[in-house]
Design a protein around this motif. Structure first.
Motif, PDB file in Angstrom:
ATOM      1  N   ARG A 111       0.812  -1.203   0.000  1.00 16.13           N
ATOM      2  CA  ARG A 111       0.000   0.000   0.000  1.00 16.13           C
ATOM      3  C   ARG A 111       0.853   1.264   0.000  1.00 16.13           C
ATOM      4  NH1 ARG A 111      -5.169  -1.352   3.989  1.00 16.13           N
ATOM      5  NH2 ARG A 111      -5.854  -3.209   2.832  1.00 16.13           N
ATOM      6  N   THR A 112       1.922   1.248   0.772  1.00 19.33           N
ATOM      7  CA  THR A 112       2.799   2.424   0.819  1.00 19.33           C
ATOM      8  C   THR A 112       3.429   2.689  -0.540  1.00 19.33           C
ATOM      9  OG1 THR A 112       3.299   2.025   3.158  1.00 19.33           O
ATOM     10  CG2 THR A 112       4.795   3.455   1.937  1.00 19.33           C
ATOM     11  N   GLY A 113       3.922   1.638  -1.175  1.00 21.36           N
ATOM     12  CA  GLY A 113       4.516   1.800  -2.490  1.00 21.36           C
ATOM     13  C   GLY A 113       3.519   2.290  -3.515  1.00 21.36           C
ATOM     14  N   LEU A 114       2.276   1.823  -3.409  1.00 23.58           N
ATOM     15  CA  LEU A 114       1.236   2.263  -4.340  1.00 23.58           C
ATOM     16  C   LEU A 114       0.965   3.756  -4.191  1.00 23.58           C
ATOM     17  CD1 LEU A 114      -0.965   1.625  -6.409  1.00 23.58           C
ATOM     18  CD2 LEU A 114      -2.464   1.007  -4.496  1.00 23.58           C
ATOM     19  N   ILE A 115       0.851   4.219  -2.953  1.00 25.78           N
ATOM     20  CA  ILE A 115       0.579   5.637  -2.703  1.00 25.78           C
ATOM     21  C   ILE A 115       1.749   6.503  -3.162  1.00 25.78           C
ATOM     22  CG2 ILE A 115       0.215   7.350  -0.887  1.00 25.78           C
ATOM     23  CD1 ILE A 115      -1.367   5.213   0.637  1.00 25.78           C
ATOM     24  N   VAL A 116       2.980   6.076  -2.845  1.00 23.23           N
ATOM     25  CA  VAL A 116       4.153   6.851  -3.269  1.00 23.23           C
ATOM     26  C   VAL A 116       4.256   6.883  -4.786  1.00 23.23           C
ATOM     27  CG1 VAL A 116       6.663   7.002  -3.156  1.00 23.23           C
ATOM     28  CG2 VAL A 116       5.376   6.367  -1.119  1.00 23.23           C
ATOM     29  N   GLY A 117       3.917   5.769  -5.443  1.00 29.44           N
ATOM     30  CA  GLY A 117       3.918   5.746  -6.894  1.00 29.44           C
ATOM     31  C   GLY A 117       2.945   6.744  -7.485  1.00 29.44           C
ATOM     32  N   LYS A 118       1.779   6.892  -6.875  1.00 32.34           N
ATOM     33  CA  LYS A 118       0.798   7.874  -7.332  1.00 32.34           C
ATOM     34  C   LYS A 118       1.324   9.297  -7.132  1.00 32.34           C
ATOM     35  CE  LYS A 118      -3.455   5.189  -6.901  1.00 32.34           C
ATOM     36  NZ  LYS A 118      -3.867   5.408  -8.308  1.00 32.34           N
ATOM     37  N   ILE A 119       1.998   9.524  -6.023  1.00 31.97           N
ATOM     38  CA  ILE A 119       2.570  10.847  -5.771  1.00 31.97           C
ATOM     39  C   ILE A 119       3.634  11.177  -6.812  1.00 31.97           C
ATOM     40  CG2 ILE A 119       3.941  12.196  -4.130  1.00 31.97           C
ATOM     41  CD1 ILE A 119       2.497  10.692  -1.884  1.00 31.97           C
ATOM     42  N   LEU A 120       4.472  10.196  -7.143  1.00 33.98           N
ATOM     43  CA  LEU A 120       5.495  10.420  -8.174  1.00 33.98           C
ATOM     44  C   LEU A 120       4.855  10.749  -9.520  1.00 33.98           C
ATOM     45  CD1 LEU A 120       8.128   7.611  -7.450  1.00 33.98           C
ATOM     46  CD2 LEU A 120       8.300  10.047  -6.943  1.00 33.98           C
ATOM     47  N   VAL A 246      -4.000  17.262   7.624  1.00 33.05           N
ATOM     48  CA  VAL A 246      -5.312  16.829   8.128  1.00 33.05           C
ATOM     49  C   VAL A 246      -6.021  15.887   7.151  1.00 33.05           C
ATOM     50  CG1 VAL A 246      -7.578  17.593   8.910  1.00 33.05           C
ATOM     51  CG2 VAL A 246      -5.529  18.866   9.598  1.00 33.05           C
ATOM     52  N   PRO A 247      -6.215  16.269   5.870  1.00 38.86           N
ATOM     53  CA  PRO A 247      -6.832  15.299   4.951  1.00 38.86           C
ATOM     54  C   PRO A 247      -5.973  14.052   4.750  1.00 38.86           C
ATOM     55  CG  PRO A 247      -6.955  17.512   4.040  1.00 38.86           C
ATOM     56  CD  PRO A 247      -6.020  17.576   5.214  1.00 38.86           C
ATOM     57  N   GLY A 248      -4.633  14.221   4.801  1.00 34.46           N
ATOM     58  CA  GLY A 248      -3.767  13.059   4.659  1.00 34.46           C
ATOM     59  C   GLY A 248      -3.966  12.068   5.785  1.00 34.46           C
ATOM     60  N   ALA A 251      -7.310  10.407   5.318  1.00 32.38           N
ATOM     61  CA  ALA A 251      -7.272   9.402   4.262  1.00 32.38           C
ATOM     62  C   ALA A 251      -6.642   8.107   4.762  1.00 32.38           C
ATOM     63  CB  ALA A 251      -6.514   9.940   3.048  1.00 32.38           C
ATOM     64  N   VAL A 252      -5.563   8.225   5.536  1.00 31.26           N
ATOM     65  CA  VAL A 252      -4.925   7.036   6.100  1.00 31.26           C
ATOM     66  C   VAL A 252      -5.881   6.302   7.037  1.00 31.26           C
ATOM     67  CG1 VAL A 252      -3.086   6.246   7.627  1.00 31.26           C
ATOM     68  CG2 VAL A 252      -2.590   7.955   5.873  1.00 31.26           C
ATOM     69  N   ARG A 253      -6.656   7.077   7.788  1.00 30.52           N
ATOM     70  CA  ARG A 253      -7.568   6.463   8.757  1.00 30.52           C
ATOM     71  C   ARG A 253      -8.790   5.817   8.111  1.00 30.52           C
ATOM     72  NH1 ARG A 253     -10.687   4.235  11.207  1.00 30.52           N
ATOM     73  NH2 ARG A 253     -11.475   4.488  13.347  1.00 30.52           N
ATOM     74  N   TRP A 254      -9.384   6.459   7.109  1.00 30.66           N
ATOM     75  CA  TRP A 254     -10.672   6.000   6.600  1.00 30.66           C
ATOM     76  C   TRP A 254     -10.650   5.498   5.159  1.00 30.66           C
ATOM     77  CZ3 TRP A 254     -11.353  10.832   9.525  1.00 30.66           C
ATOM     78  CH2 TRP A 254     -11.860  10.597  10.801  1.00 30.66           C
ATOM     79  N   PHE A 255      -9.479   5.464   4.540  1.00 30.85           N
ATOM     80  CA  PHE A 255      -9.416   5.014   3.141  1.00 30.85           C
ATOM     81  C   PHE A 255      -9.849   3.553   3.041  1.00 30.85           C
ATOM     82  CE2 PHE A 255      -7.684   3.648  -0.858  1.00 30.85           C
ATOM     83  CZ  PHE A 255      -7.697   4.772  -1.655  1.00 30.85           C
ATOM     84  N   LYS A 256     -10.774   3.295   2.107  1.00 31.64           N
ATOM     85  CA  LYS A 256     -11.263   1.933   1.869  1.00 31.64           C
ATOM     86  C   LYS A 256     -10.665   1.430   0.553  1.00 31.64           C
ATOM     87  CE  LYS A 256     -15.678   2.976   4.118  1.00 31.64           C
ATOM     88  NZ  LYS A 256     -17.137   3.102   3.913  1.00 31.64           N
ATOM     89  N   TRP A 257      -9.981   0.293   0.618  1.00 25.18           N
ATOM     90  CA  TRP A 257      -9.260  -0.205  -0.543  1.00 25.18           C
ATOM     91  C   TRP A 257     -10.161  -0.960  -1.506  1.00 25.18           C
ATOM     92  CZ3 TRP A 257      -4.194   0.944  -1.648  1.00 25.18           C
ATOM     93  CH2 TRP A 257      -3.508   1.647  -0.635  1.00 25.18           C
TER      94      TRP A 257
END
Length: 258
Positions: A111-120, A246-248, A251-257
């Motif tokens: 999940r971390t790699g996926l999010i960082v990939g989107k940021i890149l 705050v939104p970040g 998102a970490v708390r309530w993001f549904k995959w």
């Protein structure tokens, strides 16, 4: 007596290093965004049309600088919002709907790699937007302050982070159809009345009192300060940081995959 056949040792290929996995995912996300016609219109065509429109109409007259000098910082901020919030939010929402996010989150990418990939991917597309807008703006007579480039680019990255966090929060908590409606509606409202393209002085009185607390108004005005005057306003930086954190965290708390 024949000797037994030699036993060959085989090495099982493991997953690539995390850094390489993230780079490959970022490359894939970037190519996907660029090849998407709708996102290309949102990320490139509409900002360029807005730039030309603001340059040839008298909407920005009387603000102390040329039309194009006032318009370009807001257009760059609009590019960040288009890619990080609207484009990434819609793409993430539909990836979630079709199970792509759930599948990728179980791969070695994680999940971390996926999010960082989107940021890149957001940053890569943003670089392309900055180059294209800057070239067109230079042809229209844009003359930014040289000392404003470094703080301006840093603020642009911070603004993209804030809008990415907000986009992921929306995409990860509501249905894809709702994500599509919310992100497009906010893009129109923030673009027109959020202080991102048109300075607060030219907005209705009610909007003037709130736009500086929005990520759109803070990013638009801070970029104008940087490119027009070579200065950085700390309150706008604080607002952008809050809209990132705050939104970040939400998102970490309530993001549904899925």
């Amino acid at each position: 007596m024949t000797s037994p056949l030699p036993v060959l040792e085989t090495k099982h290929a493991g997953p690539a290093p995390l850094f390489r996995r993230i780079l490959l995912q970022g490359r894939y996300e970037t190519i996907t965004m660029i090849r998407n016609g709708e996102q290309l219109i949102l990320a490139i065509i509409l900002p360029l049309l807005a730039l030309v429109g603001l340059t040839v109409t008298p909407l920005l007259d009387g603000l102390g600088n040329s039309r194009v000098d006032i318009a370009v910082p807001g257009i760059l901020a609009l590019c960040a919002m288009s890619t990080a919030f609207t484009g990434q939010g819609i793409a993430t929402g539909f990836d979630r709907r079709y199970g792509v996010l759930r599948f990728l989150s179980t791969t070695p990418l994680g999940r971390t790699g996926l999010i960082v990939g989107k940021i890149l991917a957001v940053l890569a597309v943003l670089v392309l937007q900055v180059v294209i807008v800057s070239v067109v703006a230079a042809l229209l007579g844009w003359h930014p302050r040289p000392e404003g480039w470094l703080p301006g680019l840093c603020l642009l990255v911070l603004g993209a982070a804030a809008f990415t966090a907000l986009g992921l929060l929306v995409a990860g908590t509501v249905r894809p159809e709702a994500t599509l409606a919310i992100t497009n509606l906010l893009w129109i409202l923030l673009g027109a009345l959020g202080g991102i393209v048109v300075p607060a002085e030219r907005l209705p009185a009610l909007a003037q009192s709130i736009v500086h607390f929005l990520p759109s108004g803070s990013l638009g005005q801070s970029l104008r300060d940087a490119f027009l005057h070579g200065t950085v306003s700390l309150p706008y930086v604080v607002v952008l940081l809050l809209w990132t954190i705050v939104p970040g965290a939400a998102a970490v708390r309530w993001f549904k995959w899925n």
